[in-house]
Design a protein around this motif. Structure first.
Motif, PDB file in Angstrom:
ATOM      1  N   GLY A 193      -7.257  -4.727  -7.782  1.00 37.57           N
ATOM      2  CA  GLY A 193      -7.398  -4.603  -6.332  1.00 37.57           C
ATOM      3  C   GLY A 193      -6.446  -5.520  -5.577  1.00 37.57           C
ATOM      4  N   TYR A 194      -5.209  -5.592  -6.013  1.00 35.79           N
ATOM      5  CA  TYR A 194      -4.255  -6.570  -5.457  1.00 35.79           C
ATOM      6  C   TYR A 194      -3.606  -6.083  -4.170  1.00 35.79           C
ATOM      7  CZ  TYR A 194      -0.522 -10.057  -5.471  1.00 35.79           C
ATOM      8  OH  TYR A 194       0.328 -11.083  -5.144  1.00 35.79           O
ATOM      9  N   SER A 195      -3.409  -4.749  -4.052  1.00 32.81           N
ATOM     10  CA  SER A 195      -2.777  -4.246  -2.819  1.00 32.81           C
ATOM     11  C   SER A 195      -3.562  -3.048  -2.292  1.00 32.81           C
ATOM     12  CB  SER A 195      -1.317  -3.862  -3.085  1.00 32.81           C
ATOM     13  OG  SER A 195      -1.262  -2.778  -3.981  1.00 32.81           O
ATOM     14  N   PHE A 196      -3.432  -2.841  -0.971  1.00 37.51           N
ATOM     15  CA  PHE A 196      -4.181  -1.757  -0.323  1.00 37.51           C
ATOM     16  C   PHE A 196      -3.176  -0.864   0.373  1.00 37.51           C
ATOM     17  CE2 PHE A 196      -6.732   0.045   3.184  1.00 37.51           C
ATOM     18  CZ  PHE A 196      -7.809   0.527   2.456  1.00 37.51           C
ATOM     19  N   LYS A 197      -3.090   0.377  -0.041  1.00 40.10           N
ATOM     20  CA  LYS A 197      -2.146   1.291   0.597  1.00 40.10           C
ATOM     21  C   LYS A 197      -2.728   2.690   0.574  1.00 40.10           C
ATOM     22  CE  LYS A 197       2.641   2.564   0.945  1.00 40.10           C
ATOM     23  NZ  LYS A 197       4.008   2.208   0.791  1.00 40.10           N
ATOM     24  N   ASP A 198      -2.496   3.435   1.638  1.00 39.18           N
ATOM     25  CA  ASP A 198      -2.977   4.810   1.755  1.00 39.18           C
ATOM     26  C   ASP A 198      -4.484   4.884   1.470  1.00 39.18           C
ATOM     27  OD1 ASP A 198      -0.354   5.517   2.303  1.00 39.18           O
ATOM     28  OD2 ASP A 198       0.109   5.892   0.188  1.00 39.18           O
ATOM     29  N   ASP A 199      -5.218   3.913   2.010  1.00 40.93           N
ATOM     30  CA  ASP A 199      -6.678   3.870   1.913  1.00 40.93           C
ATOM     31  C   ASP A 199      -7.205   3.657   0.499  1.00 40.93           C
ATOM     32  OD1 ASP A 199      -7.252   4.074   4.594  1.00 40.93           O
ATOM     33  OD2 ASP A 199      -7.104   6.268   4.576  1.00 40.93           O
ATOM     34  N   VAL A 200      -6.362   3.150  -0.380  1.00 39.45           N
ATOM     35  CA  VAL A 200      -6.796   2.934  -1.765  1.00 39.45           C
ATOM     36  C   VAL A 200      -6.393   1.524  -2.199  1.00 39.45           C
ATOM     37  CG1 VAL A 200      -6.570   3.743  -4.155  1.00 39.45           C
ATOM     38  CG2 VAL A 200      -6.397   5.387  -2.284  1.00 39.45           C
ATOM     39  N   GLY A 255      17.551 -23.244  -8.835  1.00 39.20           N
ATOM     40  CA  GLY A 255      16.916 -24.227  -9.714  1.00 39.20           C
ATOM     41  C   GLY A 255      15.401 -24.145  -9.746  1.00 39.20           C
ATOM     42  N   THR A 256      14.862 -22.942  -9.544  1.00 42.45           N
ATOM     43  CA  THR A 256      13.405 -22.838  -9.572  1.00 42.45           C
ATOM     44  C   THR A 256      12.905 -22.833 -11.019  1.00 42.45           C
ATOM     45  OG1 THR A 256      13.426 -20.421  -9.427  1.00 42.45           O
ATOM     46  CG2 THR A 256      13.273 -21.630  -7.372  1.00 42.45           C
ATOM     47  N   HIS A 257      11.698 -23.324 -11.206  1.00 40.29           N
ATOM     48  CA  HIS A 257      11.134 -23.413 -12.560  1.00 40.29           C
ATOM     49  C   HIS A 257      10.514 -22.092 -12.989  1.00 40.29           C
ATOM     50  CE1 HIS A 257       9.209 -24.910 -16.111  1.00 40.29           C
ATOM     51  NE2 HIS A 257       8.042 -24.443 -15.679  1.00 40.29           N
ATOM     52  N   ARG A 258       9.929 -21.385 -12.023  1.00 40.51           N
ATOM     53  CA  ARG A 258       9.243 -20.132 -12.345  1.00 40.51           C
ATOM     54  C   ARG A 258       9.783 -19.014 -11.466  1.00 40.51           C
ATOM     55  NH1 ARG A 258       4.634 -17.530 -14.184  1.00 40.51           N
ATOM     56  NH2 ARG A 258       3.694 -16.111 -12.680  1.00 40.51           N
ATOM     57  N   VAL A 259      10.016 -17.857 -12.076  1.00 48.07           N
ATOM     58  CA  VAL A 259      10.405 -16.648 -11.337  1.00 48.07           C
ATOM     59  C   VAL A 259       9.311 -15.627 -11.590  1.00 48.07           C
ATOM     60  CG1 VAL A 259      12.151 -14.850 -11.019  1.00 48.07           C
ATOM     61  CG2 VAL A 259      12.833 -17.112 -11.838  1.00 48.07           C
ATOM     62  N   TRP A 260       8.820 -14.993 -10.523  1.00 49.42           N
ATOM     63  CA  TRP A 260       7.741 -14.039 -10.728  1.00 49.42           C
ATOM     64  C   TRP A 260       7.930 -12.799  -9.861  1.00 49.42           C
ATOM     65  CZ3 TRP A 260       4.177 -13.039  -6.683  1.00 49.42           C
ATOM     66  CH2 TRP A 260       4.210 -13.937  -5.615  1.00 49.42           C
ATOM     67  N   ALA A 261       7.210 -11.760 -10.243  1.00 48.08           N
ATOM     68  CA  ALA A 261       7.230 -10.503  -9.489  1.00 48.08           C
ATOM     69  C   ALA A 261       5.923  -9.783  -9.755  1.00 48.08           C
ATOM     70  CB  ALA A 261       8.411  -9.636  -9.931  1.00 48.08           C
ATOM     71  N   THR A 262       5.535  -8.938  -8.832  1.00 46.21           N
ATOM     72  CA  THR A 262       4.372  -8.095  -9.091  1.00 46.21           C
ATOM     73  C   THR A 262       4.806  -6.636  -9.020  1.00 46.21           C
ATOM     74  OG1 THR A 262       3.730  -8.006  -6.764  1.00 46.21           O
ATOM     75  CG2 THR A 262       2.740  -9.750  -8.091  1.00 46.21           C
ATOM     76  N   THR A 263       4.139  -5.815  -9.820  1.00 47.11           N
ATOM     77  CA  THR A 263       4.389  -4.367  -9.752  1.00 47.11           C
ATOM     78  C   THR A 263       3.050  -3.651  -9.744  1.00 47.11           C
ATOM     79  OG1 THR A 263       4.428  -4.263 -12.160  1.00 47.11           O
ATOM     80  CG2 THR A 263       6.555  -4.378 -11.060  1.00 47.11           C
ATOM     81  N   ASP A 264       3.012  -2.509  -9.108  1.00 50.10           N
ATOM     82  CA  ASP A 264       1.851  -1.647  -9.230  1.00 50.10           C
ATOM     83  C   ASP A 264       1.747  -1.237 -10.708  1.00 50.10           C
ATOM     84  OD1 ASP A 264       0.150   0.378  -7.191  1.00 50.10           O
ATOM     85  OD2 ASP A 264       0.484   1.155  -9.220  1.00 50.10           O
ATOM     86  N   VAL A 265       0.526  -1.162 -11.224  1.00 47.19           N
ATOM     87  CA  VAL A 265       0.388  -0.831 -12.659  1.00 47.19           C
ATOM     88  C   VAL A 265       1.030   0.510 -13.004  1.00 47.19           C
ATOM     89  CG1 VAL A 265      -1.657  -2.198 -13.248  1.00 47.19           C
ATOM     90  CG2 VAL A 265      -1.950   0.075 -12.263  1.00 47.19           C
ATOM     91  N   THR A 266       1.129   1.407 -12.031  1.00 43.87           N
ATOM     92  CA  THR A 266       1.708   2.729 -12.328  1.00 43.87           C
ATOM     93  C   THR A 266       3.229   2.753 -12.177  1.00 43.87           C
ATOM     94  OG1 THR A 266       1.492   3.506 -10.044  1.00 43.87           O
ATOM     95  CG2 THR A 266      -0.403   3.870 -11.502  1.00 43.87           C
ATOM     96  N   ASN A 267       3.827   1.632 -11.767  1.00 42.65           N
ATOM     97  CA  ASN A 267       5.281   1.593 -11.529  1.00 42.65           C
ATOM     98  C   ASN A 267       5.991   1.241 -12.848  1.00 42.65           C
ATOM     99  OD1 ASN A 267       7.846   1.423 -10.524  1.00 42.65           O
ATOM    100  ND2 ASN A 267       7.331   0.036  -8.831  1.00 42.65           N
ATOM    101  N   HIS A 268       6.027   2.219 -13.739  1.00 42.49           N
ATOM    102  CA  HIS A 268       6.518   1.951 -15.100  1.00 42.49           C
ATOM    103  C   HIS A 268       8.001   1.613 -15.124  1.00 42.49           C
ATOM    104  CE1 HIS A 268       2.634   2.924 -16.694  1.00 42.49           C
ATOM    105  NE2 HIS A 268       2.616   4.015 -15.945  1.00 42.49           N
ATOM    106  N   ALA A 269       8.789   2.211 -14.222  1.00 44.88           N
ATOM    107  CA  ALA A 269      10.225   1.905 -14.206  1.00 44.88           C
ATOM    108  C   ALA A 269      10.443   0.428 -13.865  1.00 44.88           C
ATOM    109  CB  ALA A 269      10.947   2.805 -13.204  1.00 44.88           C
TER     110      ALA A 269
END
Ligand SMILES: CC(C)(COP(=O)(O)OP(=O)(O)OC[C@H]1O[C@@H](n2cnc3c(N)ncnc32)[C@H](O)[C@@H]1OP(=O)(O)O)[C@@H](O)C(=O)NCCC(=O)NCCS
Length: 182
Positions: A156-163, A124-138
């Protein structure tokens, strides 16, 4: 609620169990699957087991906010994902991953649709959300197909592999029209 079991035409979600530690390790050990995960290293089986022991002890709590689920096809674990509720219980974040040998068959779309319907209809949640890396087209396409709109780019939302990586915020509210399933 507990236990969660969501059945689609082909795939199902069930509760993750401690016995899934090896399968989860194997799933995440595929660099194609691990690429967009926030962890920096694939957890060892023992570490995953320890996490699941701690996590499984919480799933019967009445105020449960974490739903870590196994995605199965004909009883075999082929992916993982789940739902995290906000502290208010009114908003939910979904996530998923699928073994690369099963990519491109629409199974992730079916799995994501089950999660969205679970969030809106059962939790019964009002909002469902998700984030994706901009390059994760699938994954961006999967979320669009199940009704989550792209709401903006978070720089600059996530930091991985020094980037630092940019991410897209996807969202759907309970009053949005839901795409037909199936
Ligand atoms: C994201 C993921 C679950 C998608 O699995 P999948 O089996 O490809 O998903 P589906 O087959 O259900 O749908 C994929 C859609 O994306 C499209 N797609 C796939 N690769 C694409 C690309 N590089 N560019 C544009 N579209 C693409 C497919 O054509 C399909 O759309 P369509 O039905 O309109 O043709 C899978 O890639 C995965 O597990 N990735 C690693 C973990 C991950 O990124 N999880 C999500 C984190 S937000």
């Amino acid at each position: 609620m507990h236990p969660v079991e969501l059945k689609g035409p082909r795939v199902s979600w069930r509760e993750l169990a401690v016995a899934d530690a090896q399968d989860m390790h194997d799933l995440m050990s595929d660099p194609q699957v691990f690429r967009y995960m926030s962890d920096t290293e694939v957890p060892e089986v023992a570490a995953y087991e320890a996490f699941l022991i701690e996590y499984c002890a919480t799933i019967t709590e009445p105020e449960r906010i974490r739903y870590k689920l196994a995605l199965t096809l004909d009883g075999e674990l082929i992916g993982s994902g789940g739902v995290d509720l906000s502290p208010s219980g009114r908003k939910s974040e979904i996530g998923y991953m699928l073994a690369s040998r099963h990519w491109g068959k629409g199974l992730a779309t079916e799995a994501a649709a089950l999660l969205v319907d679970f969030c809106l209809d059962t939790l019964g949640t009002h909002r469902v959300w998700a984030t994706t890396d901009v390059t994760n087209h699938a994954s961006r396409r999967v979320l669009a197909k199940v009704g989550l709109r792209e709401e903006g780019v978070m720089r600059g939302y996530s930091f991985k592999d020094d980037v630092w990586h940019d991410s897209v915020m996807h969202g759907m509210v309970a009053t949005d029209e839901r795409p037909l399933r199936g």
